[in-house]
Design a protein around this motif. Structure first.
Motif, PDB file in Angstrom:
ATOM      1  N   THR A  91       0.836  -1.197   0.000  1.00 34.01           N
ATOM      2  CA  THR A  91       0.000   0.000   0.000  1.00 34.01           C
ATOM      3  C   THR A  91       0.871   1.247   0.000  1.00 34.01           C
ATOM      4  OG1 THR A  91      -0.091   0.138   2.428  1.00 34.01           O
ATOM      5  CG2 THR A  91      -1.759  -1.205   1.327  1.00 34.01           C
ATOM      6  N   GLY A  92       0.255   2.374  -0.302  1.00 35.51           N
ATOM      7  CA  GLY A  92       0.918   3.662  -0.189  1.00 35.51           C
ATOM      8  C   GLY A  92       1.789   4.013  -1.381  1.00 35.51           C
ATOM      9  N   LYS A  93       2.076   5.305  -1.479  1.00 35.16           N
ATOM     10  CA  LYS A  93       2.972   5.801  -2.511  1.00 35.16           C
ATOM     11  C   LYS A  93       4.407   5.635  -2.042  1.00 35.16           C
ATOM     12  CE  LYS A  93       4.236   9.952  -5.128  1.00 35.16           C
ATOM     13  NZ  LYS A  93       3.971  11.393  -5.352  1.00 35.16           N
ATOM     14  N   THR A  99      10.355   8.520 -11.502  1.00 33.56           N
ATOM     15  CA  THR A  99       9.674   7.272 -11.184  1.00 33.56           C
ATOM     16  C   THR A  99      10.399   6.524 -10.065  1.00 33.56           C
ATOM     17  OG1 THR A  99       8.817   7.043 -13.428  1.00 33.56           O
ATOM     18  CG2 THR A  99       8.942   5.044 -12.110  1.00 33.56           C
ATOM     19  N   TYR A 100       9.628   6.034  -9.093  1.00 38.02           N
ATOM     20  CA  TYR A 100      10.218   5.307  -7.977  1.00 38.02           C
ATOM     21  C   TYR A 100      10.881   4.024  -8.449  1.00 38.02           C
ATOM     22  CZ  TYR A 100      10.558   2.089  -4.047  1.00 38.02           C
ATOM     23  OH  TYR A 100      11.024   1.169  -3.135  1.00 38.02           O
ATOM     24  N   VAL A 101      12.094   3.824  -7.969  1.00 37.69           N
ATOM     25  CA  VAL A 101      12.799   2.556  -8.069  1.00 37.69           C
ATOM     26  C   VAL A 101      13.367   2.304  -6.681  1.00 37.69           C
ATOM     27  CG1 VAL A 101      14.751   1.332  -9.112  1.00 37.69           C
ATOM     28  CG2 VAL A 101      13.374   2.866 -10.498  1.00 37.69           C
ATOM     29  N   PRO A 102      13.280   1.077  -6.152  1.00 39.48           N
ATOM     30  CA  PRO A 102      13.877   0.844  -4.835  1.00 39.48           C
ATOM     31  C   PRO A 102      15.289   1.418  -4.782  1.00 39.48           C
ATOM     32  CG  PRO A 102      12.704  -1.107  -5.556  1.00 39.48           C
ATOM     33  CD  PRO A 102      12.687  -0.148  -6.708  1.00 39.48           C
ATOM     34  N   ARG A 103      15.576   2.134  -3.713  1.00 39.07           N
ATOM     35  CA  ARG A 103      16.772   2.975  -3.687  1.00 39.07           C
ATOM     36  C   ARG A 103      18.055   2.210  -3.992  1.00 39.07           C
ATOM     37  NH1 ARG A 103      19.769   6.570  -4.994  1.00 39.07           N
ATOM     38  NH2 ARG A 103      20.209   8.446  -3.779  1.00 39.07           N
ATOM     39  N   ASP A 104      18.122   0.963  -3.580  1.00 43.54           N
ATOM     40  CA  ASP A 104      19.345   0.203  -3.832  1.00 43.54           C
ATOM     41  C   ASP A 104      19.512  -0.159  -5.304  1.00 43.54           C
ATOM     42  OD1 ASP A 104      19.882   0.381  -1.181  1.00 43.54           O
ATOM     43  OD2 ASP A 104      19.390  -1.694  -0.692  1.00 43.54           O
ATOM     44  N   GLU A 129      11.295   8.165  -2.050  1.00 41.13           N
ATOM     45  CA  GLU A 129      12.655   7.980  -2.546  1.00 41.13           C
ATOM     46  C   GLU A 129      13.476   7.053  -1.660  1.00 41.13           C
ATOM     47  OE1 GLU A 129      16.485  10.697  -2.290  1.00 41.13           O
ATOM     48  OE2 GLU A 129      15.047  11.516  -3.728  1.00 41.13           O
ATOM     49  N   ALA A 130      13.353   7.186  -0.348  1.00 34.61           N
ATOM     50  CA  ALA A 130      14.194   6.421   0.570  1.00 34.61           C
ATOM     51  C   ALA A 130      13.757   4.972   0.722  1.00 34.61           C
ATOM     52  CB  ALA A 130      14.208   7.094   1.941  1.00 34.61           C
ATOM     53  N   ASP A 131      12.615   4.605   0.161  1.00 36.93           N
ATOM     54  CA  ASP A 131      12.087   3.260   0.357  1.00 36.93           C
ATOM     55  C   ASP A 131      12.952   2.199  -0.312  1.00 36.93           C
ATOM     56  OD1 ASP A 131       9.993   4.209   1.811  1.00 36.93           O
ATOM     57  OD2 ASP A 131       8.522   4.122   0.183  1.00 36.93           O
ATOM     58  N   ARG A 132      12.846   1.013   0.245  1.00 38.17           N
ATOM     59  CA  ARG A 132      13.515  -0.160  -0.330  1.00 38.17           C
ATOM     60  C   ARG A 132      12.483  -1.267  -0.473  1.00 38.17           C
ATOM     61  NH1 ARG A 132      16.230  -2.348   3.326  1.00 38.17           N
ATOM     62  NH2 ARG A 132      17.743  -3.486   2.054  1.00 38.17           N
ATOM     63  N   ILE A 133      11.367  -0.956  -1.064  1.00 38.42           N
ATOM     64  CA  ILE A 133      10.253  -1.900  -1.127  1.00 38.42           C
ATOM     65  C   ILE A 133      10.075  -2.380  -2.561  1.00 38.42           C
ATOM     66  CG2 ILE A 133       7.755  -2.151  -0.856  1.00 38.42           C
ATOM     67  CD1 ILE A 133       7.954  -0.245   1.516  1.00 38.42           C
ATOM     68  N   TYR A 134      10.011  -3.698  -2.704  1.00 36.78           N
ATOM     69  CA  TYR A 134       9.869  -4.336  -4.016  1.00 36.78           C
ATOM     70  C   TYR A 134       8.470  -4.932  -4.115  1.00 36.78           C
ATOM     71  CZ  TYR A 134      14.958  -4.008  -4.217  1.00 36.78           C
ATOM     72  OH  TYR A 134      16.249  -3.548  -4.226  1.00 36.78           O
ATOM     73  N   ASP A 135       7.717  -4.484  -5.110  1.00 35.39           N
ATOM     74  CA  ASP A 135       6.361  -4.987  -5.297  1.00 35.39           C
ATOM     75  C   ASP A 135       6.032  -4.927  -6.788  1.00 35.39           C
ATOM     76  OD1 ASP A 135       3.947  -6.063  -4.630  1.00 35.39           O
ATOM     77  OD2 ASP A 135       3.324  -4.439  -3.295  1.00 35.39           O
ATOM     78  N   TYR A 136       4.910  -5.508  -7.160  1.00 33.66           N
ATOM     79  CA  TYR A 136       4.561  -5.668  -8.569  1.00 33.66           C
ATOM     80  C   TYR A 136       3.433  -4.742  -8.989  1.00 33.66           C
ATOM     81  CZ  TYR A 136       6.906 -10.144  -7.652  1.00 33.66           C
ATOM     82  OH  TYR A 136       7.800 -11.113  -7.276  1.00 33.66           O
ATOM     83  N   ASP A 137       3.454  -4.378 -10.267  1.00 31.99           N
ATOM     84  CA  ASP A 137       2.344  -3.630 -10.848  1.00 31.99           C
ATOM     85  C   ASP A 137       2.349  -3.846 -12.353  1.00 31.99           C
ATOM     86  OD1 ASP A 137       0.113  -2.023 -11.007  1.00 31.99           O
ATOM     87  OD2 ASP A 137       1.002  -0.346  -9.920  1.00 31.99           O
ATOM     88  N   ARG A 139       6.076  -1.665  -8.556  1.00 29.48           N
ATOM     89  CA  ARG A 139       4.977  -0.808  -8.109  1.00 29.48           C
ATOM     90  C   ARG A 139       5.505   0.496  -7.522  1.00 29.48           C
ATOM     91  NH1 ARG A 139       2.697   0.556  -3.393  1.00 29.48           N
ATOM     92  NH2 ARG A 139       0.479   1.107  -3.423  1.00 29.48           N
ATOM     93  N   THR A 140       4.868   1.614  -7.882  1.00 31.25           N
ATOM     94  CA  THR A 140       5.261   2.921  -7.363  1.00 31.25           C
ATOM     95  C   THR A 140       4.200   3.526  -6.447  1.00 31.25           C
ATOM     96  OG1 THR A 140       4.282   4.187  -9.185  1.00 31.25           O
ATOM     97  CG2 THR A 140       6.532   3.367  -9.498  1.00 31.25           C
ATOM     98  N   GLY A 141       2.930   3.154  -6.641  1.00 32.66           N
ATOM     99  CA  GLY A 141       1.860   3.685  -5.800  1.00 32.66           C
ATOM    100  C   GLY A 141       1.490   5.127  -6.094  1.00 32.66           C
TER     101      GLY A 141
END
Length: 871
Positions: free
Chosen positions: A204-206, A268-273, A209-217, A249-251
């Motif tokens: 969930t959620g948008k 566009t969001y990409v997991p920071r790593d 930049e600092a996130d390290r969350i991998y999800d699908y869309d 997923r970027t949310g």
């Protein structure tokens, strides 16, 4: 009393162990931020503003801040607290700056750190880290020295660390040890699971930049209907009509006019790593492509005009020989940008000049020969589409109820005039006929494409003969357009086709040259959209996401695959922003225009994961047959097939390395089945990452060692050698637009028309009026020149960016064996390229086949296999 020992400073039972922390400060030229500006003036201002901001703060100031603002706490892997989890040590801050540490790379800083330690703590195998600064940094590695009864411990980190307030739980890093889930030390189980949970997020959620969350869309962010209705694009993925691999997923919020589509973004969001954190000029790449899309190309279009044509073949070569003169006001707007000055290498006040592509370096006209036309189908930038023709006439797989009869109209009689004494049946029996068939890929879209003002094309079939000297001779090209009928007159009820035979003079000679151009336009578009984007970039992203969500960094398969994911998600995110988006660079310079990526969805319907293995692909296309007596288990139908010959050696080396590595950790099929992380990884990669194809029976079940070895080998092959084969020849072959046009703008003129007379009186003009315009060529040329380059710190197949990637000496030895085997392959490829009897290794253009040479230098080298899809 205090004393000194080999392990550091100690007091009674407590002593201190020394560590070294290596990190990099945030990129001072934050091109990602700068490039989001929409004007040249804004970009210039942002660039020089960034330069002034970092003056005096990058080296001495930053390192002084680091030593007071970064804290670590060790976590034991052998001793537990009262709750069964690894003991956590005291908070310790960085100390002395070490600017001259051996092996310290450019832009990296190293620091001493000392941890209090006693024997009851056990062996540290993880650590927490907190960043108290407001700016992030890139943590490269941590090394602990002289751990009592253990020695040195390495942590390979390669991760961005933001201010601690950005994280719900402290950032954790693990040692370079390898553990299957069931063998994880009890002290580390909680931390291993917790880190995977952090990476998965809650869906969930948008994303920030600092996130390290991998999800699908799904691909629902390519269009922008809120901006213009003409920028609306179908959602790719999640439907039977438009199946597609999943992206990250970027949310982001949905568009107002289409609640199922996301608003596109310049960041566009990409997991920071996954964002370039190394020396690679990828920020330069990002800035360059964004600037091209947002700033430079609109200016070029204004100056040159969209429909401006080349006047002659010499005019097309002027891109490389004399340069293109541009208005002074245009140069004045571009020249302040240092990045763009390098991109375009402006020589003088009003000239734009590119390096000559290899295809015209030796001969200016070899590209026009039939032999070079055929050779590039097996040694060019798209060498994995040609098939062996085993049924005549060529058949279509399109549904007759929807498209009518699409069977080829090529006759045996038309071919046998050039079959060198053979009949068609004899040639088929002898495996001497081949076909480059784009009929089915383009026919369903031709009504839409030809309805555009700027595109006019055919669906093509090209038949070729394998001659006794090993070269391919084109025999005929079939050009087809939809035959429309039905009650409303807009249903495809068949095809109107024209078969063009080789000719050298008069109108027939020009028509033959045009027929080859129409076939190449099909090939260029299929290459860029399917062979390149879909079959490497897009299909790989789900595996990246599934790996990061399900395989711990402690898992051996994570360590095997992780190098082959480097930068892929970031370059894909950049593509969605500027390359494959609505109104983006691909739509500006390729035939299908707004239908470009949609067409790749239709091809994805028939994508088969096991067939991506090179031997399986060759067999499927009839270019090889199984043969246990052959070195790689297959026998080629064309002995001098450079892509296949070199590729089979690379494939075998990859699979042997994977087999050697996997056997270190799995002794039986049962161990594969019982690996909880491995099973979750594969299930998610198939059922979520490639959800639209999840019910296909061909997916490996991941129940055996063979399943694991084959699947891992395919992933590595796609990411490394397959991508190299279809990417790094783009500029050498396609940089000269006459050789690989990306657009056709008119059909063959009708006899007796004024334009038809031009086929005889001015063949060059007739050709240039048909293919890519000057502006479109400039767009294409500029982009593929960027995408065909290697960065200064690229990591190639058989290499690792850190020698301490694993603590397992057996794996290190197996990897060295892999590297040695690749070096031997490289030597054999270079030797083959010197063999004059192998005519397809060079061809009339005198271009050696080098894209599958494993190593390369920096730049536009036409060789080298990076570990990953990094550009």
């Amino acid at each position: 009393m205090f004393g000194l020992s080999r392990t550091g400073i100690f007091n009674n039972n407590t002593q201190k162990i020394k560590g070294t922390v290596v990190l990099m400060s945030k990129n001072v030229l934050d091109f990602n931020a700068i490039a989001s500006t929409t004007s040249v003036a804004g970009a210039v201002s942002g660039l020089f503003g960034a330069l002034s901001d970092v003056a005096g703060s990058v080296v001495d100031g930053a390192t002084a801040i680091f030593s007071r603002s970064i804290a670590l706490k060790l976590i034991s892997g052998t001793k537990t607290d009262g709750e069964g989890n690894g003991k956590v040590g005291k908070k310790t801050f960085l100390q002395k700056h070490l600017p001259t540490l051996p092996n310290l790379r450019a832009k990296q800083d190293a620091f001493d750190i000392y941890f209090e330690y006693d024997a009851d703590f056990g062996i540290p195998e993880a650590f927490y880290i907190k960043n108290y600064m407001q700016v992030e940094f890139f943590l490269v590695s941590v090394t602990l020295e002289d751990i009592p009864n253990h020695g040195t411990i390495h942590f390979v980190c390669n991760s961005w660390v933001y201010n601690y307030k950005n994280y719900q739980k402290d950032r954790i890093f693990f040692t370079n040890e390898v553990y299957l889930p069931g063998a994880t030390p009890a002290a580390l189980v909680k931390y291993r699971n917790e880190e995977l949970e952090n990476l998965r997020g809650d869906g969930t959620g948008k994303r920030k930049e600092a996130d390290r969350i991998y999800d699908y869309d799904v691909y629902n962010d390519l269009g922008n209907p809120d901006d213009k209705s003409s920028l609306a694009r179908p959602i790719l993925g999640g439907s039977a009509q438009y199946p597609y691999p999943r992206r990250c997923r970027t949310g982001r919020r949905n568009t107002k006019k289409d609640p199922n589509s996301e608003v596109p973004s310049s960041s566009t969001y990409v997991p920071r790593d996954e964002i370039f954190g190394h020396l690679k000029s990828s920020d330069f790449l990002t800035f360059g492509i964004k600037s091209l899309s947002q700033i430079v190309l609109p200016l070029f279009q204004s100056a040159l005009g969209f429909n401006a044509e080349f006047h002659s073949f010499d005019d097309a070569r002027a891109f490389f020989e004399g340069g293109i003169y541009l208005p002074t006001n245009l140069i004045s707007q571009i020249s302040p940008l240092p990045v763009l000055k390098e991109l375009f290498r402006t020589d003088g006040e009003q000239v734009l000049k590119f390096p000559p592509p290899q295809v015209i370096q030796v001969s200016k006209s070899a590209w026009m020969t039939d032999e070079e036309f055929g050779r590039e189908m097996i040694a060019g930038v798209n060498p994995n589409v040609i098939k062996c023709l085993d049924v005549f006439p060529p058949q279509s797989s399109l549904d007759p109820s929807e498209f009518g009869d699409q069977t080829s109209t090529i006759t045996k009689e038309s071919l046998e005039t050039n079959l060198e004494g053979l009949t068609v049946d004899q040639a088929i029996e002898g495996n001497k006929l081949f076909i480059l068939d784009y009929h089915d890929a383009f026919m369903p879209y031709l009504t839409k494409i030809n309805g555009l003002e700027v595109s006019k094309a055919y669906a093509t079939r090209t038949i070729l003969l394998l001659k006794n000297d090993g070269t391919l001779k084109p025999l005929a090209i079939e050009l087809s357009v939809p035959r429309l009928g039905g009650p409303a007159g807009n249903k495809i009820v068949g095809a109107d086709s024209r078969v063009v035979l080789p000719a050298k003079e008069g109108a027939e000679g020009t028509i033959w040259l045009l027929a080859k151009a129409y076939a190449i336009v099909n090939d260029s578009c299929y290459h860029q959209l399917m062979s390149h984007w879909l079959n490497t970039h897009a299909v790989m992203e789900p595996f990246v996401i599934a790996t990061k969500r399900n395989l711990s960094v402690l898992h051996p398969i994570h360590k095997l695959l992780e190098p082959h994911y480097r930068d892929t998600m970031n370059i894909n995110g950049l593509a969605r922003q500027s390359l494959i988006n609505a109104g983006g660079i691909i739509e500006k310079s390729f035939l299908p225009r707004k239908f470009s990526v949609e067409m790749s969805s239709a091809v994805y319907k028939d994508w088969v994961f096991p067939d991506q293995a090179l031997p399986a692909d060759l067999i499927k296309r009839g270019l090889a047959v199984e043969d246990p007596s052959s070195p790689y288990g297959v026998r080629l139908m064309i002995d001098d097939y450079p892509y296949a010959v070199d590729g089979l050696e690379i494939w075998d080396a990859i699979k042997t390395w994977v087999q050697d590595y996997v056997s270190l950790y799995y002794a039986s099929d049962d161990e594969v089945r019982k690996d909880s992380e491995l099973q979750a990884w594969w299930k998610e990669a198939v059922e979520r990452g490639h959800e639209d194809l999840k019910d296909k029976p061909w997916w490996p079940k991941m129940q055996t060692l063979d399943d694991l070895v084959q699947s891992s080998s395919i992933i590595i092959w796609i990411a490394s050698a397959l991508h190299a084969a279809v990417n790094f020849g783009q500029y050498p072959y396609g940089g000269f637009i006459l050789n690989r046009p990306t657009v056709s703008r008119r059909l063959i003129p009708e006899p007796e028309s004024k334009d038809y007379q031009e086929l005889v009186t001015n063949p060059q003009k007739a050709y240039l009026r048909t293919i890519t315009t000057k502006f479109e060529a400039l767009v294409d040329l500029t982009v593929i020149e960027i995408l065909s380059r290697h960065a200064s710190d690229e990591v190639y197949l058989g290499q690792r960016d850190n020698p301490n990637w694993t603590s397992d000496s057996r794996a290190i030895q197996a990897f060295k064996k892999f590297g040695s085997k690749l070096a031997e392959i490289e030597a054999r490829i270079e030797q083959r390229n010197k063999e004059p009897s192998l005519r397809n290794r060079k061809g009339p253009a005198q271009m050696e086949y080098t894209v599958l040479l494993p190593t390369s230098e920096e730049g536009l080298t036409f060789r080298g296999i990076p570990n990953s899809i990094s550009i």
